[in-house]
Design a protein around this motif. Structure first.
Motif, short mmCIF file in Angstrom:
data_model
loop_
_atom_site.label_atom_id
_atom_site.label_comp_id
_atom_site.label_asym_id
_atom_site.label_seq_id
_atom_site.Cartn_x
_atom_site.Cartn_y
_atom_site.Cartn_z
N ARG A 17 0.83 -1.20 0.00
CA ARG A 17 0.00 0.00 0.00
C ARG A 17 0.88 1.26 0.00
O ARG A 17 0.62 2.21 -0.74
CB ARG A 17 -0.93 -0.01 1.22
CG ARG A 17 -1.97 1.12 1.20
CD ARG A 17 -2.83 1.11 2.44
NE ARG A 17 -3.44 -0.19 2.67
CZ ARG A 17 -3.19 -0.98 3.71
NH1 ARG A 17 -2.35 -0.58 4.64
NH2 ARG A 17 -3.79 -2.14 3.83
N VAL A 18 1.91 1.25 0.83
CA VAL A 18 2.82 2.40 0.88
C VAL A 18 3.50 2.59 -0.47
O VAL A 18 3.59 3.71 -0.99
CB VAL A 18 3.89 2.18 1.98
CG1 VAL A 18 4.96 3.27 1.91
CG2 VAL A 18 3.23 2.20 3.36
N TRP A 20 2.55 1.69 -3.49
CA TRP A 20 1.64 2.16 -4.55
C TRP A 20 1.40 3.67 -4.42
O TRP A 20 1.39 4.39 -5.42
CB TRP A 20 0.31 1.41 -4.48
CG TRP A 20 0.30 0.13 -5.25
CD1 TRP A 20 0.16 -1.13 -4.76
CD2 TRP A 20 0.44 -0.03 -6.67
NE1 TRP A 20 0.21 -2.07 -5.77
CE2 TRP A 20 0.37 -1.42 -6.95
CE3 TRP A 20 0.62 0.86 -7.73
CZ2 TRP A 20 0.48 -1.92 -8.25
CZ3 TRP A 20 0.73 0.36 -9.02
CH2 TRP A 20 0.65 -1.01 -9.27
N ILE A 21 1.21 4.13 -3.20
CA ILE A 21 0.99 5.57 -2.98
C ILE A 21 2.21 6.36 -3.43
O ILE A 21 2.10 7.36 -4.15
CB ILE A 21 0.68 5.85 -1.49
CG1 ILE A 21 -0.68 5.25 -1.11
CG2 ILE A 21 0.70 7.35 -1.21
CD1 ILE A 21 -0.97 5.30 0.37
N VAL A 22 3.39 5.90 -3.04
CA VAL A 22 4.62 6.60 -3.39
C VAL A 22 4.86 6.54 -4.91
O VAL A 22 5.35 7.50 -5.51
CB VAL A 22 5.81 5.98 -2.63
CG1 VAL A 22 7.13 6.57 -3.10
CG2 VAL A 22 5.65 6.22 -1.13
N VAL A 24 2.67 6.52 -7.38
CA VAL A 24 1.84 7.51 -8.07
C VAL A 24 2.41 8.92 -7.89
O VAL A 24 2.51 9.70 -8.85
CB VAL A 24 0.38 7.45 -7.55
CG1 VAL A 24 -0.44 8.60 -8.12
CG2 VAL A 24 -0.26 6.12 -7.92
N LEU A 25 2.83 9.24 -6.67
CA LEU A 25 3.39 10.57 -6.41
C LEU A 25 4.71 10.78 -7.14
O LEU A 25 4.96 11.85 -7.72
CB LEU A 25 3.58 10.77 -4.90
CG LEU A 25 2.29 10.84 -4.07
CD1 LEU A 25 2.62 10.84 -2.58
CD2 LEU A 25 1.48 12.08 -4.44
N SER A 56 10.27 5.81 -9.54
CA SER A 56 9.04 5.09 -9.87
C SER A 56 9.34 3.65 -10.26
O SER A 56 8.62 2.73 -9.86
CB SER A 56 8.30 5.80 -11.01
OG SER A 56 7.97 7.13 -10.63
N ASN A 59 9.92 1.70 -7.26
CA ASN A 59 8.68 1.32 -6.59
C ASN A 59 8.11 0.02 -7.17
O ASN A 59 7.62 -0.85 -6.44
CB ASN A 59 7.62 2.42 -6.72
CG ASN A 59 8.03 3.71 -6.04
OD1 ASN A 59 7.68 4.79 -6.50
ND2 ASN A 59 8.78 3.63 -4.95
N VAL A 138 6.64 12.95 0.67
CA VAL A 138 6.83 11.53 0.38
C VAL A 138 7.93 10.93 1.26
O VAL A 138 7.78 9.83 1.81
CB VAL A 138 7.16 11.32 -1.12
CG1 VAL A 138 7.60 9.87 -1.37
CG2 VAL A 138 5.96 11.65 -1.98
N TYR A 141 6.70 10.52 4.82
CA TYR A 141 5.73 9.42 4.87
C TYR A 141 6.43 8.06 4.79
O TYR A 141 6.14 7.14 5.57
CB TYR A 141 4.74 9.59 3.73
CG TYR A 141 3.82 8.42 3.50
CD1 TYR A 141 2.87 8.06 4.45
CD2 TYR A 141 3.89 7.68 2.32
CE1 TYR A 141 2.02 6.98 4.24
CE2 TYR A 141 3.04 6.61 2.11
CZ TYR A 141 2.11 6.26 3.06
OH TYR A 141 1.28 5.19 2.85
N GLU A 142 7.38 7.94 3.83
CA GLU A 142 8.07 6.66 3.65
C GLU A 142 8.94 6.29 4.85
O GLU A 142 8.96 5.13 5.27
CB GLU A 142 8.94 6.71 2.40
CG GLU A 142 8.23 6.38 1.12
CD GLU A 142 9.19 6.08 0.00
OE1 GLU A 142 9.24 4.92 -0.44
OE2 GLU A 142 9.90 7.01 -0.43
#
Length: 306
Positions: A17-18, A20-22, A24-25, A56, A59, A138, A141-142
């Motif tokens: 989940r983390v 995927w969010i990162v 996209v950003l 990306s 990721n 980001v 958050y990470e």
């Protein structure tokens, strides 16, 4: 599904989940920097955009590796597949090296030929400041998610994203110098970007090699103190730990009363295992070797020589 495999799957889902969010950003940030850099002729902005593209890609590597790492233990992998997460971080390190080559070679070419094409406008600064703000968010958050989940792949990616922050600051400085009449500052700052990427790659490789070389994951003194606190233990020695930060394997030797029955000694070993797992939640397995007090085993001096 066993309790351990269910826990591993839950951990993997949280990490995914983390990522995927990162992802996209990072993709949004990369597109903004690269395409505006292309339109304005700024080598440093394009370099920063390429760096974010590799973020990306990293990721995606992380998503694949965590999916493999989440697979339960089997006959061929009795300790599970957790090191696939470490292998994924190594791939990210290789991608960083490739990004450094791409960025650095382009900057050197511009300096060698004296080709300075950057056109600085207020929009250039707006794009860089906006993407810098996203990268800061980001990274924060990470790093928090990586520490909470004890995930090597997230921490590697967080280090990568943090390098983006410093790179973006360098690019902004370069654009300011270009605006002041120093056009060569643009490729020079692209070289600074290259160095930042290389440092990021080194940090990723260092963390991965720490796991792959079976570096101790827990302080020996702390594990020994927890095991020694169990009633009936006469001594603890030969404490060893290995694995990943999120999945630790531990083995240790304990001395017990020589007159103790096998059943009681086994129960004492179970109590030590429970105590260590309770104190260190990342520990997946504790192997307890039981020895009669006074038996030095492979150590000299027995209990007195702890």
């Amino acid at each position: 599904m066993t309790v351990e495999s269910a826990a591993g799957t839950s951990h993997a889902h949280r990490v995914e989940r983390v990522l995927w969010i990162v992802f996209v950003l990072n993709l949004a940030v990369a597109a903004a920097k690269y395409f505006y850099g292309l339109a304005s002729g700024s080598a440093s902005m394009q370099a920063d955009g390429i760096h974010s593209v590799f973020d990306s890609v990293g990721n995606i590597v992380g998503l694949v590796s965590i999916a493999l790492a989440a697979r339960p233990a089997d006959a061929g992998h009795p300790y599970g597949h957790s090191k696939f997460e470490t292998y994924g971080s190594l791939v990210i390190g290789v991608l960083l090296l490739a990004a450094a080559f791409e960025v650095g070679s382009g900057a050197v070419e511009k300096l060698a030929t004296g080709t300075y094409t950057a056109v600085v406008t207020p929009a250039s600064f707006a794009v860089m400041v906006g993407t810098l703000a996203v990268n800061l968010g980001v990274t924060t958050y990470e790093r928090r998610a990586g520490r909470r989940l004890k995930s090597e792949i997230i921490m590697a990616d967080a280090a990568h994203t943090l390098s983006d922050v410093f790179v973006s600051l360098g690019v902004i400085a370069g654009l300011a110098l270009v605006a002041l009449g120093f056009p060569q500052a643009d490729p020079v700052m692209a070289l600074v970007v290259t160095v930042a990427i290389l440092f990021s790659a080194w940090g990723v490789f260092r963390a991965a090699f720490r796991t792959l070389s079976d570096t101790a994951q827990l302080p020996e003194a702390d594990v020994r103190a927890v095991a020694s606190a169990v009633e009936g233990i006469r001594g603890v020695h030969r404490v060893r730990t290995r694995g990943t930060e999120a999945e630790v394997y531990c083995d240790l030797h304990i001395w017990v009363d020589p007159a103790m029955s096998v059943r009681d000694a086994h129960a004492l070993g179970d109590a030590v295992e429970a105590a260590v797992k309770g104190r260190f939640p990342a520990v997946k397995e504790v192997l307890v070797h039981i020895e009669p007090e006074g038996d030095a085993g492979d150590d000299e001096g027995g209990p007195a020589g702890e």
